[in-house]
Structure formats: structure tokens, C-alpha cells
Design a protein around this motif. Structure first.
Motif, PDB file in Angstrom:
ATOM      1  N   GLU A 138      -4.367   7.701  -3.059  1.00 55.67           N
ATOM      2  CA  GLU A 138      -2.946   7.923  -3.292  1.00 55.67           C
ATOM      3  C   GLU A 138      -2.491   7.278  -4.602  1.00 55.67           C
ATOM      4  N   ALA A 139      -3.152   6.196  -4.979  1.00 57.01           N
ATOM      5  CA  ALA A 139      -2.778   5.494  -6.209  1.00 57.01           C
ATOM      6  C   ALA A 139      -3.327   6.172  -7.456  1.00 57.01           C
ATOM      7  N   VAL A 140      -4.434   6.906  -7.305  1.00 60.19           N
ATOM      8  CA  VAL A 140      -5.025   7.617  -8.433  1.00 60.19           C
ATOM      9  C   VAL A 140      -4.479   9.050  -8.398  1.00 60.19           C
ATOM     10  N   ARG A 141      -3.326   9.207  -8.982  1.00 65.12           N
ATOM     11  CA  ARG A 141      -2.592  10.473  -8.906  1.00 65.12           C
ATOM     12  C   ARG A 141      -3.250  11.591  -9.700  1.00 65.12           C
ATOM     13  N   ARG A 142      -2.956  12.809  -9.258  1.00 65.84           N
ATOM     14  CA  ARG A 142      -3.299  14.004 -10.017  1.00 65.84           C
ATOM     15  C   ARG A 142      -2.004  14.729 -10.337  1.00 65.84           C
ATOM     16  N   LYS A 143      -2.083  15.722 -11.204  1.00 64.91           N
ATOM     17  CA  LYS A 143      -0.888  16.464 -11.567  1.00 64.91           C
ATOM     18  C   LYS A 143      -0.241  17.073 -10.329  1.00 64.91           C
ATOM     19  N   GLY A 144       1.104  16.996 -10.282  1.00 64.75           N
ATOM     20  CA  GLY A 144       1.838  17.589  -9.179  1.00 64.75           C
ATOM     21  C   GLY A 144       1.850  16.764  -7.911  1.00 64.75           C
ATOM     22  N   GLU A 145       1.435  15.493  -7.982  1.00 66.44           N
ATOM     23  CA  GLU A 145       1.360  14.664  -6.772  1.00 66.44           C
ATOM     24  C   GLU A 145       2.330  13.480  -6.787  1.00 66.44           C
ATOM     25  N   LYS A 146       3.374  13.535  -7.586  1.00 65.39           N
ATOM     26  CA  LYS A 146       4.323  12.422  -7.614  1.00 65.39           C
ATOM     27  C   LYS A 146       4.911  12.182  -6.230  1.00 65.39           C
ATOM     28  N   TYR A 147       4.801  10.941  -5.748  1.00 62.99           N
ATOM     29  CA  TYR A 147       5.423  10.483  -4.504  1.00 62.99           C
ATOM     30  C   TYR A 147       5.008  11.321  -3.294  1.00 62.99           C
ATOM     31  N   VAL A 148       3.790  11.856  -3.335  1.00 63.06           N
ATOM     32  CA  VAL A 148       3.228  12.591  -2.196  1.00 63.06           C
ATOM     33  C   VAL A 148       2.326  11.642  -1.417  1.00 63.06           C
ATOM     34  N   LEU A 149       2.551  11.553  -0.094  1.00 66.21           N
ATOM     35  CA  LEU A 149       1.736  10.682   0.749  1.00 66.21           C
ATOM     36  C   LEU A 149       0.415  11.374   1.080  1.00 66.21           C
ATOM     37  N   LYS A 150      -0.696  10.680   0.857  1.00 62.66           N
ATOM     38  CA  LYS A 150      -2.026  11.198   1.159  1.00 62.66           C
ATOM     39  C   LYS A 150      -2.555  10.495   2.406  1.00 62.66           C
ATOM     40  N   TRP A 151      -1.996  10.857   3.556  1.00 62.15           N
ATOM     41  CA  TRP A 151      -2.276  10.136   4.786  1.00 62.15           C
ATOM     42  C   TRP A 151      -3.121  10.921   5.786  1.00 62.15           C
ATOM     43  N   ALA A 152      -3.698  12.027   5.412  1.00 63.08           N
ATOM     44  CA  ALA A 152      -4.466  12.837   6.361  1.00 63.08           C
ATOM     45  C   ALA A 152      -5.575  11.992   6.998  1.00 63.08           C
ATOM     46  N   GLY A 153      -5.538  11.881   8.325  1.00 62.66           N
ATOM     47  CA  GLY A 153      -6.539  11.115   9.053  1.00 62.66           C
ATOM     48  C   GLY A 153      -6.391   9.614   8.969  1.00 62.66           C
ATOM     49  N   ARG A 154      -5.347   9.131   8.318  1.00 59.91           N
ATOM     50  CA  ARG A 154      -5.170   7.684   8.137  1.00 59.91           C
ATOM     51  C   ARG A 154      -4.292   7.125   9.256  1.00 59.91           C
ATOM     52  N   THR A 155      -4.903   6.750  10.345  1.00 57.44           N
ATOM     53  CA  THR A 155      -4.154   6.212  11.486  1.00 57.44           C
ATOM     54  C   THR A 155      -4.545   4.772  11.806  1.00 57.44           C
ATOM     55  N   GLY A 156      -5.451   4.186  11.022  1.00 57.98           N
ATOM     56  CA  GLY A 156      -5.923   2.836  11.321  1.00 57.98           C
ATOM     57  C   GLY A 156      -4.808   1.808  11.350  1.00 57.98           C
ATOM     58  N   PHE A 157      -3.856   1.909  10.414  1.00 56.92           N
ATOM     59  CA  PHE A 157      -2.763   0.935  10.370  1.00 56.92           C
ATOM     60  C   PHE A 157      -1.908   1.033  11.627  1.00 56.92           C
ATOM     61  N   ALA A 158      -1.684   2.259  12.117  1.00 59.65           N
ATOM     62  CA  ALA A 158      -0.868   2.456  13.311  1.00 59.65           C
ATOM     63  C   ALA A 158      -1.575   1.901  14.540  1.00 59.65           C
ATOM     64  N   ARG A 159      -2.859   2.124  14.630  1.00 65.66           N
ATOM     65  CA  ARG A 159      -3.638   1.603  15.757  1.00 65.66           C
ATOM     66  C   ARG A 159      -3.602   0.073  15.772  1.00 65.66           C
TER      67      ARG A 159
END
Length: 289
Positions: A138-159
Motif C-alpha cells: 500500500e505504501a509503494v503506490r502505482r499510478k491511479g492508487e492515491k488513498y486506495v486501501l490494499k486490504w484484500a485478505g488482510r484480516t490479521g490485525f482484526a483477529r
């Protein structure tokens, strides 16, 4: 910060990299933080909203959006220390923790190796922990990704929050993604040599940074104002007795994501109506123009 830092398995106990469990926050520490971040603070003139939503004590998980290379994150440390009297504990990439001098500096400001065991231990000690579920990608942005959350499959913090009973505070940040213009994506053919170097350092190739320009033709960030907002705490106890913890974590992740996106929408609206968004606008305001 680490990719999905709470997911890798580990055993509870002392912190795995030898970092101190607790770090006293002294007035001299706040002054040191202020001194270290003074140039960036003067350059971007940050604005903070809702920091009183952060609990003054007890375990809490701050969950944020990871903007370009995380250059906005350091400004949170002194502001939260000053307003809430608490030290933010952060999670660092393993490759950074393995460098002796860097490890010492990271430990001094409260960071530890990003793994599940350390995450759990800090929360069980009543610490305040900042995580970015989108991680390095998420920190290494690509074009067109401003302020887009890249959270697919990222549930570890919630668990982890469910397991420890720690409330979650969504913390949105806007400004860093506006401070640079991406010329070439890190995944483009032209940056293949850089991807090879990234892999040689032990990092995934999708963490190859893009080629950017900031202030003029330089890599200095544009003097865009940085905006921060902490949302209402989300209690995780309603999911504590769930029969299916994986499903509960997915549900909580969706709740946190929605809350964070709402904070981002609020900040983007604040940015768009702010005459002081740019250095020129702030100068005109200071002159009463």
C-alpha cells in the motif's frame, strides 16, 4: 512497516528482537521528536482532527492507511505523545531490524519487529500499537492508487484485536500521496534493475518503489499540507465469542475499512476546501491576502 504484520505465527512472551516492552515517555522525548520532525512539520504544516478519540490508557490498535513510503507517519508520534501522553508503538520490516544501528534507532522510538508474537505481547502489555494492514504494497503506490486501501485478505490485525480485546481506532492520513508525481510504476519494464535490487535485499518485487518527482524535478516532497483524523473507537468485544474467528475477523475488517474510508473522505473534503493546502496558499494566508 510490515506486510499484514499480525499474521505470521509466533509465541507470546518477550519481544522477539530484544526491544523493551515498555518505554517511558518523558518531556525530553517529546522535545526530541519535535526537533527531529520540525523540518517536515514546517514544510507540510499538518492539521490533526479527532486525536481525543484515542484512549489515554489501555491497549489500543491504531489502524491506518499507508501512504507513499510512509513519509507522513513520523508526524503522528510527537502529536499523539503531546496530546494523549502516549508513545505510539510501531511495527518494522524484518530487513530493517536486522541492521544494528537502524534497529537501535527504531527501538528508541518504540518500533519492534513486525510479527504476530510482538503484536500480541504489546497489546497484552496495554500498549498502543499502530498498524497498516495494506503493508508495504500500500505504501509503494502505482499510478491511479492515491488513498486506495490494499486490504484484500488482510484480516490479521482484526483477529489480533478480537483475541486481545483491544479497541480499534481508524486513523486516516491525507497529503503524502499528493506530494509526489509518479513517472514510472515500480512494476514497469524500465525499473527491472531496481526490482532485482529489491529482491536481493530480501523484499518482494512488488515492493519496488516507482520513479517519482516531488518539488520541481527533485525527490523532495511537494509542500502539500498533511491532514490526519482519528475516528471513533471500534470496540471488538462483540466478536469475542464468535464460533468462527476467521469469519469474525473478516467482518470486523470490513467494519474498520468502512470507518477508515469515511475518515479519508472527510479529510479529502477538508483538503479540497483548504486555501492553505499549498505552501503558496499558506503564504498568502499569512500575509492576509
Amino acid at each position: 512497516m510490515a506486510d499484514d504484520p499480525c499474521v505470521p505465527p509466533g509465541l507470546a512472551g518477550a519481544l522477539s528482537d530484544g526491544a523493551p516492552l515498555r518505554i517511558p515517555l518523558r518531556d525530553s522525548d517529546i522535545r526530541a521528536f519535535d526537533a527531529l520532525t520540525a523540518p517536515m512539520r514546517a514544510w507540510v504544516s499538518p492539521v490533526f482532527h479527532g486525536l481525543d478519540n484515542i484512549p489515554a490508557d489501555g491497549p489500543v490498535l491504531l489502524v491506518g492507511n499507508h501512504n507513499f513510503l510512509g513519509i507522513d507517519t513520523p508526524l503522528l508520534w510527537p502529536e499523539i505523545a503531546r496530546t494523549r501522553g502516549r508513545l505510539v508503538r510501531g511495527l518494522a520490516e524484518n530487513v530493517l531490524i536486522t541492521v544494528p544501528g537502524v534497529r537501535h534507532a527504531l527501538h528508541r522510538v518504540g518500533c519492534v519487529r513486525g510479527n504476530r508474537a510482538n503484536c500480541r505481547t504489546l497489546l497484552e502489555q496495554g500498549e498502543m500499537l499502530l498498524v497498516f494492514p495494506g503493508g508495504g504494497r500500500e505504501a509503494v503506490r502505482r499510478k491511479g492508487e492515491k488513498y486506495v486501501l490494499k486490504w484484500a485478505g488482510r484480516t490479521g490485525f482484526a483477529r489480533m484485536a478480537i483475541e486481545t480485546g483491544a479497541p480499534i481506532v481508524p486513523v486516516a492520513m491525507v497529503g503524502a500521496d499528493d506530494a509526489f508525481d509518479i513517472l514510472l510504476d515500480g512494476q514497469g519494464a524500465a525499473l527491472r534493475p531496481l526490482r532485482t535490487l529489491v529482491q536481493a535485499l530480501g523484499l518482494p518485487p512488488n515492493l519496488t518503489p516507482p520513479l517519482v518527482t516531488g518539488f520541481g524535478p527533485t525527490w523532495i516532497p511537494k509542500p502539500e499540507r498533511f491532514y490526519y483524523s482519528a475516528g471513533t473507537p471500534i470496540e471488538t468485544t462483540p466478536w469475542a465469542d464468535a464460533d468462527d474467528l476467521d469469519a469474525a475477523a473478516e467482518e470486523l475488517q470490513a467494519v474498520v475499512r468502512k470507518a477508515l474510508e469515511e475518515e479519508l473522505t472527510f479529510l479529502l473534503a477538508e483538503r479540497d476546501k483548504d486555501r492553505g493546502r499549498t505552501l503558496w496558499g499558506r503564504a498568502r494566508g499569512a500575509l492576509g491576502l
